[in-house]
Design a protein around this motif. Structure first.
Motif, PDB file in Angstrom:
ATOM      1  N   LEU A   2       2.880   4.295 -10.588  1.00 12.94           N
ATOM      2  CA  LEU A   2       2.756   3.178 -11.841  1.00 12.94           C
ATOM      3  C   LEU A   2       4.177   2.456 -11.547  1.00 12.94           C
ATOM      4  N   SER A   3       5.283   2.884 -11.263  1.00 16.84           N
ATOM      5  CA  SER A   3       6.313   1.890 -11.238  1.00 16.84           C
ATOM      6  C   SER A   3       6.340   0.864 -10.161  1.00 16.84           C
ATOM      7  N   ILE A   4       5.656   1.189  -8.848  1.00 14.26           N
ATOM      8  CA  ILE A   4       5.442   0.367  -7.803  1.00 14.26           C
ATOM      9  C   ILE A   4       4.508  -0.771  -8.499  1.00 14.26           C
ATOM     10  N   ASN A   5       3.430  -0.126  -8.903  1.00 15.66           N
ATOM     11  CA  ASN A   5       2.464  -1.343  -9.698  1.00 15.66           C
ATOM     12  C   ASN A   5       2.801  -2.015 -10.747  1.00 15.66           C
ATOM     13  N   ALA A   6       3.959  -1.934 -11.464  1.00 17.95           N
ATOM     14  CA  ALA A   6       4.594  -2.559 -12.290  1.00 17.95           C
ATOM     15  C   ALA A   6       5.128  -3.753 -11.865  1.00 17.95           C
TER      16      ALA A   6
ATOM     17  N   ASP B  87      -2.064  -0.559 -17.880  1.00 12.10           N
ATOM     18  CA  ASP B  87      -1.342  -0.688 -16.416  1.00 12.10           C
ATOM     19  C   ASP B  87      -1.987  -1.343 -15.444  1.00 12.10           C
ATOM     20  N   TRP B  88      -3.236  -1.792 -15.508  1.00  8.59           N
ATOM     21  CA  TRP B  88      -3.950  -2.327 -14.522  1.00  8.59           C
ATOM     22  C   TRP B  88      -3.812  -4.003 -14.230  1.00  8.59           C
TER      23      TRP B  88
ATOM     24  N   VAL C   1       0.711  -1.157  -0.114  1.00  9.61           N
ATOM     25  CA  VAL C   1       0.082  -0.052  -0.147  1.00  9.61           C
ATOM     26  C   VAL C   1       1.175   1.092   0.073  1.00  9.61           C
ATOM     27  N   GLY C   2       0.477   2.473  -0.764  1.00  7.69           N
ATOM     28  CA  GLY C   2       1.466   3.679  -0.582  1.00  7.69           C
ATOM     29  C   GLY C   2       1.369   4.242  -1.864  1.00  7.69           C
ATOM     30  N   SER C   3       2.364   5.241  -2.055  1.00  7.18           N
ATOM     31  CA  SER C   3       2.732   5.984  -3.210  1.00  7.18           C
ATOM     32  C   SER C   3       2.067   7.393  -2.795  1.00  7.18           C
ATOM     33  N   LEU C   4       2.746   8.432  -3.334  1.00 10.39           N
ATOM     34  CA  LEU C   4       2.389   9.904  -3.114  1.00 10.39           C
ATOM     35  C   LEU C   4       2.757  10.665  -4.549  1.00 10.39           C
ATOM     36  N   SER C   5       2.660   9.784  -5.585  1.00 16.81           N
ATOM     37  CA  SER C   5       3.155  10.467  -6.867  1.00 16.81           C
ATOM     38  C   SER C   5       2.648   9.560  -8.212  1.00 16.81           C
ATOM     39  N   ALA C   6       1.861  10.014  -9.049  1.00 13.27           N
ATOM     40  CA  ALA C   6       1.378   9.351 -10.317  1.00 13.27           C
ATOM     41  C   ALA C   6       2.627   8.793 -10.814  1.00 13.27           C
ATOM     42  N   ALA C   7       3.708   9.216 -10.678  1.00 15.41           N
ATOM     43  CA  ALA C   7       4.575   8.519 -11.429  1.00 15.41           C
ATOM     44  C   ALA C   7       5.408   7.398 -10.633  1.00 15.41           C
ATOM     45  N   THR C   8       5.653   7.452  -9.369  1.00 12.66           N
ATOM     46  CA  THR C   8       5.953   6.569  -8.546  1.00 12.66           C
ATOM     47  C   THR C   8       5.112   5.256  -8.503  1.00 12.66           C
TER      48      THR C   8
ATOM     49  N   SER D 121      -4.138   9.215  -9.477  1.00 17.05           N
ATOM     50  CA  SER D 121      -3.702   8.887 -11.206  1.00 17.05           C
ATOM     51  C   SER D 121      -5.101   8.539 -11.904  1.00 17.05           C
ATOM     52  N   ASP D 122      -4.866   9.090 -13.048  1.00 14.12           N
ATOM     53  CA  ASP D 122      -5.799   8.285 -14.076  1.00 14.12           C
ATOM     54  C   ASP D 122      -5.295   7.101 -14.846  1.00 14.12           C
ATOM     55  N   ALA D 123      -3.896   7.017 -15.008  1.00 14.97           N
ATOM     56  CA  ALA D 123      -3.461   5.715 -15.776  1.00 14.97           C
ATOM     57  C   ALA D 123      -3.457   4.705 -14.999  1.00 14.97           C
ATOM     58  N   ILE D 124      -3.555   4.739 -13.844  1.00 12.30           N
ATOM     59  CA  ILE D 124      -3.376   3.125 -13.003  1.00 12.30           C
ATOM     60  C   ILE D 124      -4.692   2.511 -13.252  1.00 12.30           C
ATOM     61  N   ASN D 125      -5.825   3.143 -13.551  1.00 13.84           N
ATOM     62  CA  ASN D 125      -6.952   2.389 -13.722  1.00 13.84           C
ATOM     63  C   ASN D 125      -7.156   1.817 -15.195  1.00 13.84           C
TER      64      ASN D 125
END
Length: 414
Positions: free
Chosen positions: A119-123, A146-147, A110-117, A138-142
């Motif tokens: 996405l890398s955590i999710n990957a 990327d999902w 659980v975490g992150s505080l940036s749209a960029a970070t 973030s919009d992209a993570i959904n």
């Protein structure tokens, strides 16, 4: 050598198994497995431009873990929060997440505080089939690219946040708009959200002026903004960037002819920037502690936070840290498992009210459907140092205001 008869041999094996199971070594292994902590990795930028918000995320996440443990955990197993500094850097975030999974053997992230970070955590989590609940916009993570089944988004997203602020502000303050935009995914997505919501209202974009993340000096941009004579200036930035740009826009005198709004009006930024710099600025937020007067779960959450942290009240992003962790731990109990797939299925079905009213995760993309609070910063009639916002409106949870599942690339069958 004569072999024992089959029945006798079977009795011997069963007897040996019973003896092994009752041995101290076997007992200790089983007990260790049954009492192993449920580990939650928590990467967030403890240092850098968003450190104030990250520290509050950490505190609130710790509160969620404390509550879970004090209520018995899961089958006697306690939760443990493993916090790591991602330094607001996508590469660092990926490295820390990989270490959490491979070395520390976390069950969830659980975490992150940036749209960029995020996405890398999710990957990293997606590749290793570890559930990740993001607590940053973030919009992209959904989006389908990327999902994954293991990807959840507890935070609001730019489309719904900017849209809510646009629907409130543009009809009241005017249709000629300039954006001062942090030049990364968060800023870009917020501008897109405002423009999409503003299009049917006849809103005109005069300029989208971009600045690097972490900028300290905005003086080069302000004369151009003033010359454009916008009705509305939208500060599409975050954390320390929001503080600096709000202060300098105020000092430059832009408020005299222009209404300043921001998609996310941060409680921590308002405290850091002060009453004068933020006076009259309007924005959206996922949470404001002052909701406790009308929302029972907000009062309960605030009181627990006050008790744990010397009377302090939680911030908006702090509340996301609490909800992101609490939701995952509740799903563990509902699933009766710590396997990411089983917990993912349980989390998809969760309906909850941890601190702000009812929420649920949309099935197609695991976006948390929730309210958006519209607030205005104030400098007068404050009851205490924490009483910094007036709540102007609350846009209720509405799945229809999200981008459609089809637009995100999810194929939904009925």
């Amino acid at each position: 050598m004569t072999q024992p008869a089959p029945d006798k041999r079977r009795r011997q094996l069963i007897g040996a198994g019973i003896a092994a199971a009752s041995s101290p070594l076997w007992f200790n292994i089983a007990r260790a497995q049954n009492s192993a902590p449920i580990k939650i990795g928590f990467p967030t930028p403890l240092t850098g431009a968003f450190s104030a918000e990250a520290q509050d995320q950490k505190r609130a996440a710790e509160l969620a873990v404390k509550e879970f443990n004090e209520s018995g955990g899961f089958n006697g197993r306690m939760a443990e929060l493993l916090v790591r500094d991602d330094k607001l850097n996508p590469g660092e975030a990926a490295t820390r997440t990989l270490e959490l999974i491979e070395k520390d053997k976390v069950d969830f992230v659980v975490g992150s505080l940036s749209a960029a970070t995020q996405l890398s955590i999710n990957a990293v989590c997606k590749e290793r089939k570890i559930l990740f609940n993001s607590i940053s916009q973030s919009d992209a993570i959904n989006e389908a690219k990327d999902w994954s089944l293991y990807t959840f988004h507890e935070a609001l997203n730019p489309h719904i946040t900017a849209g809510a602020v646009a629907r409130y502000a543009f009809p009241k303050f005017g249709k000629k708009v300039v954006y001062l935009t942090a030049d990364y995914a968060y800023g870009h997505e917020m501008v897109r959200g405002f423009q999409r919501a503003g299009a049917p209202l006849g809103v005109q974009t005069l300029a989208d002026i971009r600045h690097p993340i972490g900028a300290s000096d905005y003086s080069a941009f302000l004369p151009r903004i003033q010359a454009l004579k916008p009705d509305v200036l939208v500060l599409c930035n975050f954390g320390r960037d929001l503080v600096n740009s709000a202060k300098q826009a105020t000092d430059f005198g832009l408020k005299s002819g222009t209404k300043i709004i921001t998609p996310v009006l941060l409680y921590t930024s308002r405290l850091a920037g002060g009453a004068d710099a933020f006076d009259g600025i309007i924005g959206g937020t996922s949470y404001y502690w002052g909701m406790e007067d009308t929302v029972p779960s907000a009062k309960q959450f605030n009181d627990k936070f006050r008790k744990a942290f010397g009377g302090a009240v939680p911030s908006d992003y702090g509340a996301l840290g609490y909800a992101g962790v609490r939701s995952v731990l509740q799903a563990v109990r509902n699933a009766k498992s710590t396997e990411s797939l089983a917990v993912s299925i349980a989390l998809r079905q969760l309906k909850y009210d941890w601190y702000k009213g009812e929420q649920f995760y949309r099935k197609c993309d695991h976006q948390s459907v929730q309210s958006v609070i519209i607030v205005e910063s104030k400098s007068k009639n404050m009851k205490d140092k924490n009483d910094v916002f007036n709540v102007l409106a609350i846009e209720k949870p509405n799945e229809q205001l999200l981008r459609t599942c089809d637009e995100l690339g999810h194929k939904v069958t009925t």
